[in-house]
Design a protein around this motif. Structure first.
Motif, PDB file in Angstrom:
ATOM      1  N   PRO A 251      -7.484  -0.054 -20.115  1.00 16.55           N
ATOM      2  CA  PRO A 251      -7.135   1.041 -19.198  1.00 16.55           C
ATOM      3  C   PRO A 251      -8.135   1.167 -18.054  1.00 16.55           C
ATOM      4  CG  PRO A 251      -6.811   1.736 -21.463  1.00 16.55           C
ATOM      5  CD  PRO A 251      -7.502   0.397 -21.526  1.00 16.55           C
ATOM      6  N   GLU A 252      -9.418   0.920 -18.339  1.00 17.03           N
ATOM      7  CA  GLU A 252     -10.440   1.023 -17.307  1.00 17.03           C
ATOM      8  C   GLU A 252     -10.216  -0.032 -16.211  1.00 17.03           C
ATOM      9  OE1 GLU A 252     -11.592   2.953 -20.937  1.00 17.03           O
ATOM     10  OE2 GLU A 252     -11.028   0.844 -20.586  1.00 17.03           O
ATOM     11  N   GLU A 253      -9.856  -1.250 -16.612  1.00 14.35           N
ATOM     12  CA  GLU A 253      -9.565  -2.294 -15.639  1.00 14.35           C
ATOM     13  C   GLU A 253      -8.336  -1.936 -14.811  1.00 14.35           C
ATOM     14  OE1 GLU A 253      -9.137  -6.141 -17.382  1.00 14.35           O
ATOM     15  OE2 GLU A 253     -11.126  -6.132 -18.303  1.00 14.35           O
ATOM     16  N   PHE A 254      -7.358  -1.312 -15.456  1.00 15.36           N
ATOM     17  CA  PHE A 254      -6.134  -0.930 -14.750  1.00 15.36           C
ATOM     18  C   PHE A 254      -6.448   0.087 -13.657  1.00 15.36           C
ATOM     19  CE2 PHE A 254      -2.212   1.462 -14.112  1.00 15.36           C
ATOM     20  CZ  PHE A 254      -1.271   0.456 -14.033  1.00 15.36           C
ATOM     21  N   VAL A 255      -7.241   1.094 -13.999  1.00 15.00           N
ATOM     22  CA  VAL A 255      -7.616   2.112 -13.011  1.00 15.00           C
ATOM     23  C   VAL A 255      -8.418   1.475 -11.880  1.00 15.00           C
ATOM     24  CG1 VAL A 255      -8.988   4.200 -12.629  1.00 15.00           C
ATOM     25  CG2 VAL A 255      -7.539   4.021 -14.656  1.00 15.00           C
ATOM     26  N   ALA A 256      -9.306   0.553 -12.215  1.00 16.42           N
ATOM     27  CA  ALA A 256     -10.101  -0.125 -11.192  1.00 16.42           C
ATOM     28  C   ALA A 256      -9.213  -0.950 -10.261  1.00 16.42           C
ATOM     29  CB  ALA A 256     -11.143  -1.026 -11.860  1.00 16.42           C
ATOM     30  N   ASP A 257      -8.176  -1.581 -10.831  1.00 18.86           N
ATOM     31  CA  ASP A 257      -7.254  -2.362 -10.008  1.00 18.86           C
ATOM     32  C   ASP A 257      -6.458  -1.463  -9.069  1.00 18.86           C
ATOM     33  OD1 ASP A 257      -8.126  -4.661 -11.215  1.00 18.86           O
ATOM     34  OD2 ASP A 257      -6.450  -4.816 -12.617  1.00 18.86           O
ATOM     35  N   LEU A 258      -6.040  -0.302  -9.566  1.00 17.05           N
ATOM     36  CA  LEU A 258      -5.344   0.643  -8.693  1.00 17.05           C
ATOM     37  C   LEU A 258      -6.263   1.120  -7.578  1.00 17.05           C
ATOM     38  CD1 LEU A 258      -3.216   2.926 -11.074  1.00 17.05           C
ATOM     39  CD2 LEU A 258      -2.565   0.803  -9.936  1.00 17.05           C
ATOM     40  N   GLN A 259      -7.550   1.275  -7.896  1.00 21.30           N
ATOM     41  CA  GLN A 259      -8.510   1.684  -6.871  1.00 21.30           C
ATOM     42  C   GLN A 259      -8.632   0.613  -5.789  1.00 21.30           C
ATOM     43  OE1 GLN A 259     -10.312   4.816  -6.744  1.00 21.30           O
ATOM     44  NE2 GLN A 259     -10.380   3.966  -4.669  1.00 21.30           N
ATOM     45  N   SER A 260      -8.572  -0.660  -6.201  1.00 25.27           N
ATOM     46  CA  SER A 260      -8.610  -1.762  -5.237  1.00 25.27           C
ATOM     47  C   SER A 260      -7.386  -1.732  -4.330  1.00 25.27           C
ATOM     48  CB  SER A 260      -8.686  -3.104  -5.966  1.00 25.27           C
ATOM     49  OG  SER A 260      -9.911  -3.240  -6.666  1.00 25.27           O
ATOM     50  N   ILE A 261      -6.245  -1.424  -4.925  1.00 25.34           N
ATOM     51  CA  ILE A 261      -5.009  -1.322  -4.134  1.00 25.34           C
ATOM     52  C   ILE A 261      -5.136  -0.202  -3.109  1.00 25.34           C
ATOM     53  CG2 ILE A 261      -2.562  -0.702  -4.252  1.00 25.34           C
ATOM     54  CD1 ILE A 261      -2.488  -2.132  -6.996  1.00 25.34           C
ATOM     55  N   LYS A 262      -5.698   0.918  -3.529  1.00 20.37           N
ATOM     56  CA  LYS A 262      -5.880   2.043  -2.606  1.00 20.37           C
ATOM     57  C   LYS A 262      -6.832   1.680  -1.471  1.00 20.37           C
ATOM     58  CE  LYS A 262      -7.242   6.927  -2.470  1.00 20.37           C
ATOM     59  NZ  LYS A 262      -7.675   8.109  -3.272  1.00 20.37           N
ATOM     60  N   SER A 263      -7.881   0.923  -1.795  1.00 25.14           N
ATOM     61  CA  SER A 263      -8.905   0.596  -0.805  1.00 25.14           C
ATOM     62  C   SER A 263      -8.488  -0.510   0.155  1.00 25.14           C
ATOM     63  CB  SER A 263     -10.197   0.168  -1.525  1.00 25.14           C
ATOM     64  OG  SER A 263     -10.683   1.187  -2.372  1.00 25.14           O
ATOM     65  N   LYS A 264      -7.690  -1.461  -0.351  1.00 25.71           N
ATOM     66  CA  LYS A 264      -7.423  -2.673   0.428  1.00 25.71           C
ATOM     67  C   LYS A 264      -6.001  -2.784   0.976  1.00 25.71           C
ATOM     68  CE  LYS A 264     -10.865  -5.220  -2.267  1.00 25.71           C
ATOM     69  NZ  LYS A 264     -11.116  -6.372  -3.168  1.00 25.71           N
ATOM     70  N   THR A 265      -5.128  -1.861   0.596  1.00 28.48           N
ATOM     71  CA  THR A 265      -3.751  -1.909   1.085  1.00 28.48           C
ATOM     72  C   THR A 265      -3.317  -0.527   1.548  1.00 28.48           C
ATOM     73  OG1 THR A 265      -2.465  -1.329  -0.905  1.00 28.48           O
ATOM     74  CG2 THR A 265      -3.334  -3.587  -0.776  1.00 28.48           C
ATOM     75  N   SER A 266      -2.135  -0.455   2.120  1.00 26.90           N
ATOM     76  CA  SER A 266      -1.596   0.840   2.554  1.00 26.90           C
ATOM     77  C   SER A 266      -0.626   1.421   1.523  1.00 26.90           C
ATOM     78  CB  SER A 266      -0.873   0.683   3.900  1.00 26.90           C
ATOM     79  OG  SER A 266       0.201  -0.243   3.780  1.00 26.90           O
ATOM     80  N   ALA A 267      -0.485   0.748   0.391  1.00 24.59           N
ATOM     81  CA  ALA A 267       0.476   1.171  -0.632  1.00 24.59           C
ATOM     82  C   ALA A 267      -0.053   2.326  -1.475  1.00 24.59           C
ATOM     83  CB  ALA A 267       0.816  -0.003  -1.544  1.00 24.59           C
ATOM     84  N   THR A 268       0.856   3.137  -1.975  1.00 26.94           N
ATOM     85  CA  THR A 268       0.511   4.122  -2.998  1.00 26.94           C
ATOM     86  C   THR A 268       0.335   3.351  -4.298  1.00 26.94           C
ATOM     87  OG1 THR A 268       1.783   5.890  -1.927  1.00 26.94           O
ATOM     88  CG2 THR A 268       1.299   6.139  -4.281  1.00 26.94           C
ATOM     89  N   PRO A 269      -0.847   3.364  -4.905  1.00 25.29           N
ATOM     90  CA  PRO A 269      -1.095   2.521  -6.079  1.00 25.29           C
ATOM     91  C   PRO A 269      -0.143   2.763  -7.242  1.00 25.29           C
ATOM     92  CG  PRO A 269      -3.160   3.321  -5.171  1.00 25.29           C
ATOM     93  CD  PRO A 269      -2.060   4.068  -4.466  1.00 25.29           C
ATOM     94  N   TYR A 270       0.123   4.057  -7.504  1.00 28.99           N
ATOM     95  CA  TYR A 270       1.006   4.382  -8.636  1.00 28.99           C
ATOM     96  C   TYR A 270       1.940   5.516  -8.237  1.00 28.99           C
ATOM     97  CZ  TYR A 270       2.840   5.380 -13.196  1.00 28.99           C
ATOM     98  OH  TYR A 270       3.715   5.563 -14.240  1.00 28.99           O
ATOM     99  N   TYR A 271       3.171   5.443  -8.730  1.00 25.16           N
ATOM    100  CA  TYR A 271       4.197   6.447  -8.423  1.00 25.16           C
ATOM    101  C   TYR A 271       4.680   7.055  -9.729  1.00 25.16           C
ATOM    102  CZ  TYR A 271       8.054   8.349  -5.531  1.00 25.16           C
ATOM    103  OH  TYR A 271       8.933   9.157  -4.831  1.00 25.16           O
ATOM    104  N   THR A 272       4.517   8.380  -9.863  1.00 30.02           N
ATOM    105  CA  THR A 272       4.819   9.036 -11.141  1.00 30.02           C
ATOM    106  C   THR A 272       6.295   9.302 -11.383  1.00 30.02           C
ATOM    107  OG1 THR A 272       4.599  11.289 -10.263  1.00 30.02           O
ATOM    108  CG2 THR A 272       2.581  10.216 -11.075  1.00 30.02           C
ATOM    109  N   ASN A 273       7.087   9.450 -10.305  1.00 26.34           N
ATOM    110  CA  ASN A 273       8.474   9.906 -10.436  1.00 26.34           C
ATOM    111  C   ASN A 273       8.532  11.253 -11.165  1.00 26.34           C
ATOM    112  OD1 ASN A 273      10.761   8.393  -9.297  1.00 26.34           O
ATOM    113  ND2 ASN A 273       9.840   6.646 -10.360  1.00 26.34           N
ATOM    114  N   TYR A 274       7.553  12.083 -10.853  1.00 22.38           N
ATOM    115  CA  TYR A 274       7.393  13.408 -11.471  1.00 22.38           C
ATOM    116  C   TYR A 274       8.620  14.292 -11.292  1.00 22.38           C
ATOM    117  CZ  TYR A 274       5.372  18.191 -11.795  1.00 22.38           C
ATOM    118  OH  TYR A 274       5.120  19.516 -12.098  1.00 22.38           O
ATOM    119  N   HIS A 275       9.182  14.317 -10.076  1.00 19.43           N
ATOM    120  CA  HIS A 275      10.239  15.279  -9.770  1.00 19.43           C
ATOM    121  C   HIS A 275      11.488  15.055 -10.622  1.00 19.43           C
ATOM    122  CE1 HIS A 275      12.617  18.127  -7.476  1.00 19.43           C
ATOM    123  NE2 HIS A 275      13.556  17.200  -7.314  1.00 19.43           N
ATOM    124  N   ASP A 276      11.936  13.827 -10.748  1.00 15.75           N
ATOM    125  CA  ASP A 276      13.113  13.558 -11.573  1.00 15.75           C
ATOM    126  C   ASP A 276      12.813  13.757 -13.062  1.00 15.75           C
ATOM    127  OD1 ASP A 276      15.533  12.246  -9.921  1.00 15.75           O
ATOM    128  OD2 ASP A 276      13.637  11.736  -8.969  1.00 15.75           O
TER     129      ASP A 276
END
Length: 436
Positions: free
Chosen positions: A172-197
């Motif tokens: 899980p720690e590596e997963f969070v770190a990878d999402l952090q890399s996505i946030k830092s190096k790309t314009s994408a939203t790293p994770y999408y919860t689909n909370y509303h539906d």
């Protein structure tokens, strides 16, 4: 589920389950056995489904047309139900809840004989289908999954590669770190919860078994604290909390939109979502529509290994059943058999067929190639599990408590994850004592 959109109309407005027509019954009134003579089967039946999209686009009618070539005297009508869990549960207070339907998750296994016709002996059906234990009461089976799926993260390979991540995270720690890399190096939203539906958050319950690689994980829930440190649910819910807490998900989860999320991940605006493998084909279709390469849609297992291997639970989707009050049980069973055994529904949706011996779908070949261990959860304690879940009002398979996790993690609700787990544990253990 499949997508559990895998769904509010009052019972008074319920449609009649079956129109008047010829009937050819098999077995006693509480049985719906497979008809031996197709030419003798007739009648009108209504099939309830949560797949409103497949009703609207004509896919289900195409299946009905194929079925009618074998059973010309049977007329099949489909009713797509948007709030499936909510509406069908209400309709089951009457006798009018279709002829063939998907069993709502909140119905206790012990109550199946009240609502559904027996499909036959448990031993015989277990030889043919997987996942029959959940619908077994005594020596009879009352439901069979249309297909099954594994759970994991649907992701955009191009975005992850742009972030410099080319291997599946193993913790899980590596997963969070990878999402952090996505946030830092790309314009994408790293994770999408689909909370509303809401319903996509329910998929997080499917970490049970995958984290610990334990086929008995589901059976252990009634007698343990499901949120104890190191447990499947604790690990999964903690990861969800950490993702949101670290601002690696969308800015305002109350504005998420399921349909829009397909195009967002297909075009690289969103990088990752936790969903059943049934979602792969929908995201690939969205990529095609957007002029993108469908091969950019990837799938990875939960970031946890046991003995150096990832594990993924092969979990049944909704189970098909036949209304015990149906006036055309033979026609209903004919459709039931044909759809599960003969139609291409599982293959088209890249799902795992419930029919034993059927091949794995192409979408899961990367899992197979990587040596991911597929496990099937025992459902021996499913009846007790459902009773405790209902009595505790936790809703393990519902989105509510995970919406609270998201709200707490983003500061929109008071408290912390420790307090959420303590509350869940208290309610669960108290309910377990009352259920016995």
């Amino acid at each position: 589920m499949f997508r559990r959109t895998f769904v509010a109309v009052l019972a008074a407005t319920a449609l009649a389950a079956a129109a008047c027509g010829g009937s050819s019954k098999s077995g006693s009134s509480d049985e719906a056995l497979s008809p031996a003579d197709a030419s003798a089967v007739s009648g009108d039946i209504t099939v309830l489904t949560n797949r409103t999209d497949l009703v609207t686009d004509g896919t289900m009618q195409k299946y009905a047309d194929q079925f009618k070539q074998l059973y010309p005297k049977v007329n099949v009508k489909f009713e797509g139900v948007t709030d499936y869990e909510g509406e069908v549960k209400i309709r089951m207070n009457t006798e009018n809840y279709g002829d063939v339907l998907l069993i709502p998750n909140t119905v206790s296994t012990d109550d199946y004989p009240k609502y559904f016709a027996s499909l036959g002996g448990a031993a015989d059906l277990a030889n043919k289908y997987s996942f029959t234990d959940k619908a077994k009461v005594g020596d009879k089976v009352y439901g069979v999954a249309g297909f099954a799926y594994v759970n994991g993260f649907v992701y955009n390979k191009d975005v992850w590669k742009q972030a410099g991540v080319t291997q599946w995270p193993a913790t899980p720690e590596e997963f969070v770190a990878d999402l952090q890399s996505i946030k830092s190096k790309t314009s994408a939203t790293p994770y999408y919860t689909n909370y509303h539906d809401g319903w996509p958050l329910s998929s997080w319950s499917s970490v049970v078994g995958s984290v610990t690689c334990d086929p008995k994980a589901n059976d252990k829930l009634p007698g343990t604290d499901p949120w104890a440190a190191g447990s499947d649910l604790n690990t999964g819910d903690t990861l969800l909390y950490d993702i949101v807490k670290n601002k690696l998900s969308e800015a305002d989860p109350t504005t998420t939109n399921w349909e829009d999320s397909k195009g967002a991940i297909a075009t690289g605006k969103v990088a990752t979502m936790w969903l059943g493998s049934w979602a792969i084909v929908q995201m690939q279709d969205a990529a095609k529509k957007a002029g993108k390469d469908p091969a950019s849609i990837g799938y990875m297992p939960f970031p946890k290994q046991v003995g150096g291997r990832f594990c993924s639970v092969v979990a049944p989707d909704y189970q098909y059943a036949i209304n015990s009050h149906s006036k055309n049980k033979a026609a209903a069973r004919a459709w039931f058999d044909w759809f599960i055994d003969k139609s291409d529904a599982a293959a088209v949706n890249q799902a795992v067929s419930a029919v034993k011996g059927a091949p794995m779908p192409p979408a899961l070949q990367p899992f197979t190639a990587a040596g991911v261990q597929f496990i099937e959860l025992s459902q021996a304690e499913s009846a007790k599990l459902t009773k405790i879940d209902n009595a505790s009002e936790v809703g393990i398979s519902k989105p509510d408590y995970r919406q609270k996790i998201v709200d707490t993690a983003r500061g929109a609700a008071p408290g912390d994850l420790k307090g959420i787990f303590a509350d869940l544990t208290k309610r669960w253990t108290e309910a377990a004592k009352t259920v016995g």
